[in-house]
Write a protein that holds these residues in place. Structure first.
Motif, PDB file in Angstrom:
ATOM      1  N   TYR A  97       0.556  -0.801  -0.343  1.00  0.00           N
ATOM      2  CA  TYR A  97      -0.169  -0.321   0.027  1.00  0.00           C
ATOM      3  C   TYR A  97       1.189   1.332   0.071  1.00  0.00           C
ATOM      4  CZ  TYR A  97      -4.505  -2.570   1.379  1.00  0.00           C
ATOM      5  OH  TYR A  97      -5.629  -3.457   1.195  1.00  0.00           O
ATOM      6  N   GLU A 157     -10.904  -5.467  -0.099  1.00  0.00           N
ATOM      7  CA  GLU A 157     -10.752  -4.138   0.092  1.00  0.00           C
ATOM      8  C   GLU A 157     -10.931  -4.018  -2.118  1.00  0.00           C
ATOM      9  OE1 GLU A 157      -6.393  -5.784  -0.258  1.00  0.00           O
ATOM     10  OE2 GLU A 157      -6.709  -6.699   1.120  1.00  0.00           O
ATOM     11  N   PHE A 215      -8.919   6.519   9.609  1.00  0.00           N
ATOM     12  CA  PHE A 215      -9.435   5.255   8.936  1.00  0.00           C
ATOM     13  C   PHE A 215      -8.857   4.536   8.205  1.00  0.00           C
ATOM     14  CE2 PHE A 215     -12.499   8.722   7.805  1.00  0.00           C
ATOM     15  CZ  PHE A 215     -14.056   8.144   8.281  1.00  0.00           C
ATOM     16  N   ALA A 216      -7.735   4.826   8.484  1.00  0.00           N
ATOM     17  CA  ALA A 216      -6.526   3.922   7.738  1.00  0.00           C
ATOM     18  C   ALA A 216      -5.660   2.778   8.917  1.00  0.00           C
ATOM     19  CB  ALA A 216      -4.692   4.690   6.738  1.00  0.00           C
ATOM     20  N   SER A 219      -8.770   0.822   9.799  1.00  0.00           N
ATOM     21  CA  SER A 219      -9.011  -0.825   8.745  1.00  0.00           C
ATOM     22  C   SER A 219      -8.105  -1.712   9.034  1.00  0.00           C
ATOM     23  CB  SER A 219      -9.382  -0.138   7.615  1.00  0.00           C
ATOM     24  OG  SER A 219     -10.546   1.277   7.923  1.00  0.00           O
ATOM     25  N   VAL A 236      -3.408  -1.804   5.631  1.00  0.00           N
ATOM     26  CA  VAL A 236      -3.802  -0.724   5.392  1.00  0.00           C
ATOM     27  C   VAL A 236      -3.196   0.636   6.180  1.00  0.00           C
ATOM     28  CG1 VAL A 236      -5.858  -0.534   5.934  1.00  0.00           C
ATOM     29  CG2 VAL A 236      -5.362   0.679   4.085  1.00  0.00           C
ATOM     30  N   THR A 284      -8.574   3.195   1.588  1.00  0.00           N
ATOM     31  CA  THR A 284      -8.945   2.881   3.029  1.00  0.00           C
ATOM     32  C   THR A 284     -10.572   2.163   1.977  1.00  0.00           C
ATOM     33  OG1 THR A 284      -9.321   4.815   2.626  1.00  0.00           O
ATOM     34  CG2 THR A 284      -7.197   3.824   3.635  1.00  0.00           C
ATOM     35  N   GLN A 286     -12.697   4.588   1.467  1.00  0.00           N
ATOM     36  CA  GLN A 286     -13.341   5.554   2.234  1.00  0.00           C
ATOM     37  C   GLN A 286     -14.109   6.783   0.489  1.00  0.00           C
ATOM     38  OE1 GLN A 286     -15.212   5.777   4.906  1.00  0.00           O
ATOM     39  NE2 GLN A 286     -13.938   3.824   5.344  1.00  0.00           N
TER      40      GLN A 286
END
Length: 360
Positions: A97, A157, A215-216, A219, A236, A284, A286
């Motif tokens: 990533y 993903e 968020f990363a 998650s 992630v 992520t 999002q």
């Protein structure tokens, strides 16, 4: 890079194990990028001034902008260097990533760098032709999308999620590539359109990047993801380090870009930062949340689209001038008022986006 060194040293001193934690490395990435910006910024501004790499101002825009002519630009290169160095120092270099996001950001930065170079150094007013700019954006955007799709290890993903909606999961299949492409390229151009006033684009970028770092992290953390009822995306979480570097570099640049600006970021910064937000959101899962949190970027883009369509179809303009920030300037708002109010809107929208972690 340093995480490998810390892992080796942990054999002799257990205290080095602390560098395994993403939270600490994210904080260090923020501070490293911020410090680099502070140290390199003044010298970069002097060099840009010496070579007369300054902003050109349209004479049909707000009259208050005429005083900005000659202000050093291409300062976005400082952001990219700070982000790259900080990420390479503190991130796990074995994480796929991290490489996809970093290389995509730098690739879009190269497009902007060539555009700025043609306009400011070669004195070609057209810069890089729009068709070539879009072609290279498409190539790099598709490349990132395909890389994320082909290396996906779990179904989540490539699934579409909706914020505030519990349990909604849409398997995208190959359409993931199409959606990701539009998010990355669209985000890149949206930030570029917003970058028209001192500090207007960089602080919203910092705020959204900070939210995407969170968020990363959640998650990528199996326990927290299960608690929040969001899909767990293995690996992630490492993107929090990259997003942290983006926050630090952005804040460091804002130090010099705040009104009245000593330097502008230019396309080299705007195109790259927008792409960075886009690919972070895709990685992520999002994308829809980015649309909410980046509402200022969306408004600026929509204002341009509506202005062009209205003028071509009816011969009349909806706004006094597009993008939207120029409309408010021509209505008599002082530049600092436009900037700060757009910042406030971004703070509100980022909080709404973050609320989606719990409200579902």
């Amino acid at each position: 890079m340093l995480i490998e060194l810390a892992s080796y040293l942990a054999q002799f001193e257990s205290g080095f194990d602390v560098f395994r934690y993403i939270t600490l490395r994210t904080i260090l990435a923020v501070l490293t990028a911020l410090l680099m910006s502070f140290l390199v910024g003044p010298a970069m501004i002097r060099r840009l001034s010496r070579y007369k790499i300054g902003q050109t101002v349209r004479d049909d825009g707000p009259q208050s902008h005429l005083s900005k002519a000659g202000t050093p630009t291409m300062g976005g290169a400082l952001i990219l260097v700070a982000v790259a160095v900080s990420t390479l120092l503190w991130a796990d270099l074995s994480n796929r990533y991290m490489w996809i996001v970093l290389l995509t950001t730098l690739a879009f930065g190269l497009i902007g760098l060539w555009d700025d170079y043609r306009k400011l150094v070669l004195r070609d007013a057209r810069g890089l032709a729009a068709r070539w700019k879009y072609l290279w954006q498409s190539i790099f955007g598709l490349g990132a999308s395909i890389a994320l799709y082909t290396t996906a290890s779990v179904p989540a993903e490539t699934q579409l999620l909706l914020p505030f909606v519990k349990g909604f999961v849409l398997d995208m299949g190959p359409w993931f590539v199409v959606l990701s492409y539009f998010v990355i390229v669209g985000s890149s151009n949206a930030v570029n359109l917003t970058d028209g006033l001192d500090g207007l684009a960089i602080l919203p970028t910092v705020l959204v990047a900070g939210a995407l770092a969170l968020f990363a992290y959640v998650s990528g953390h199996a326990v927290i993801a299960e608690y929040l009822l969001i899909p767990h995306l293995p690996g992630v979480g490492e993107l929090a380090v990259f997003a942290g570097a983006l926050v630090g570099a952005g804040l460091g640049f804002l130090w010099f870009n705040a009104y009245p600006a000593q330097v502008f970021m230019g396309d080299v910064g705007a195109l790259a930062l927008g792409a960075a937000l886009g690919v972070l959101a895709v990685a992520t899962r999002q994308e829809v949340t980015l649309f909410i949190m980046g509402g200022v970027f969306v408004m600026e883009t929509v204002s341009v689209v509506l202005q062009v369509l209205s003028f071509r179809l009816t011969g009349r303009r909806i706004f006094r001038m597009a993008p939207l920030h120029h409309h408010f300037e021509l209505k008599g708002w002082p530049e600092p008022r436009v900037i700060v109010r757009f910042w406030i809107i971004t703070v509100i929208l980022v909080l709404v986006g973050l609320a989606s972690l719990k409200l579902r």
